[in-house]
Design a protein around this motif. Structure first.
Motif, PDB file in Angstrom:
ATOM      1  N   LEU A  55      -4.640   0.650   0.737  1.00 21.87           N
ATOM      2  CA  LEU A  55      -4.715  -0.706   1.299  1.00 21.87           C
ATOM      3  C   LEU A  55      -5.667  -1.581   0.497  1.00 21.87           C
ATOM      4  CD1 LEU A  55      -4.790  -0.097   5.156  1.00 21.87           C
ATOM      5  CD2 LEU A  55      -3.066  -1.372   3.884  1.00 21.87           C
ATOM      6  N   ILE A  56      -6.844  -1.045   0.204  1.00 18.59           N
ATOM      7  CA  ILE A  56      -7.827  -1.814  -0.559  1.00 18.59           C
ATOM      8  C   ILE A  56      -7.314  -2.077  -1.970  1.00 18.59           C
ATOM      9  CG2 ILE A  56     -10.165  -1.753  -1.513  1.00 18.59           C
ATOM     10  CD1 ILE A  56     -10.949  -0.137   1.020  1.00 18.59           C
TER      11      ILE A  56
ATOM     12  N   ALA B  93       0.837  -1.206   0.000  1.00 18.66           N
ATOM     13  CA  ALA B  93       0.000   0.000   0.000  1.00 18.66           C
ATOM     14  C   ALA B  93       0.869   1.253   0.000  1.00 18.66           C
ATOM     15  CB  ALA B  93      -0.927  -0.011   1.215  1.00 18.66           C
TER      16      ALA B  93
ATOM     17  N   SER C 233      -6.298   8.088  -0.349  1.00 16.10           N
ATOM     18  CA  SER C 233      -5.953   7.933   1.067  1.00 16.10           C
ATOM     19  C   SER C 233      -5.198   6.625   1.272  1.00 16.10           C
ATOM     20  CB  SER C 233      -7.215   7.944   1.934  1.00 16.10           C
ATOM     21  OG  SER C 233      -7.994   6.803   1.666  1.00 16.10           O
ATOM     22  N   PHE C 234      -4.682   6.471   2.500  1.00 17.36           N
ATOM     23  CA  PHE C 234      -3.982   5.223   2.810  1.00 17.36           C
ATOM     24  C   PHE C 234      -4.953   4.045   2.835  1.00 17.36           C
ATOM     25  CE2 PHE C 234      -1.983   2.150   5.749  1.00 17.36           C
ATOM     26  CZ  PHE C 234      -0.835   1.900   5.006  1.00 17.36           C
ATOM     27  N   GLY C 235      -6.173   4.281   3.280  1.00 15.45           N
ATOM     28  CA  GLY C 235      -7.189   3.223   3.262  1.00 15.45           C
ATOM     29  C   GLY C 235      -7.502   2.763   1.850  1.00 15.45           C
ATOM     30  N   ALA C 236      -7.592   3.718   0.930  1.00 16.55           N
ATOM     31  CA  ALA C 236      -7.812   3.364  -0.474  1.00 16.55           C
ATOM     32  C   ALA C 236      -6.615   2.603  -1.026  1.00 16.55           C
ATOM     33  CB  ALA C 236      -8.075   4.621  -1.289  1.00 16.55           C
TER      34      ALA C 236
END
Length: 116
Positions: free
Chosen positions: A33-34, A11, A28-31
């Motif tokens: 990761l996904i 990521a 974002s970091f969440g995006a």
């Protein structure tokens, strides 16, 4: 534990791609990761099927068509995810090349750290 760490580093590598190349946008970091998870899933499930189906073209191009397959995996992941955008196919090609290079660095670091 190694799998989670590699996922996190993938990521971060995807965020680096977005930072280094303007054709790739990660919100974002969440995006990230996904997106790293989906790219890994596509590479694990779809890539082997595509490699077998395009084997004649890959042989004729001396393996260069594998870059196209990598770009398609990268681009298709961006097509189904929100927060991860790739401008066009050429951006997917360059983004996948940078992402693959960073992945090689991550794999090399893992090999040195965990298999000494």
């Amino acid at each position: 534990m190694k799998l989670i760490l590699k996922w996190l580093l993938s990521a971060v590598a995807l965020l680096c791609v977005a930072y280094l190349y303007s054709g790739v946008v990660v919100s974002s970091f969440g995006a990230a990761l996904i997106a790293a998870f989906v790219i890994g899933l596509f590479n694990m499930v779809l890539r082997p099927v595509l490699v077998v189906l395009t084997l004649p073209v890959t042989l004729v191009t001396l393996g260069l068509f594998l870059f196209v397959i990598n770009a398609l995996m990268f681009w298709s992941a961006a097509g189904i995810l929100a927060g991860f955008h790739v401008r066009d196919f050429y951006a997917a090609l360059w983004g996948s090349l940078i992402y693959s290079a960073l992945g090689l660095v991550i794999d090399s670091a893992f090999e040195r750290l965990f298999f000494k």
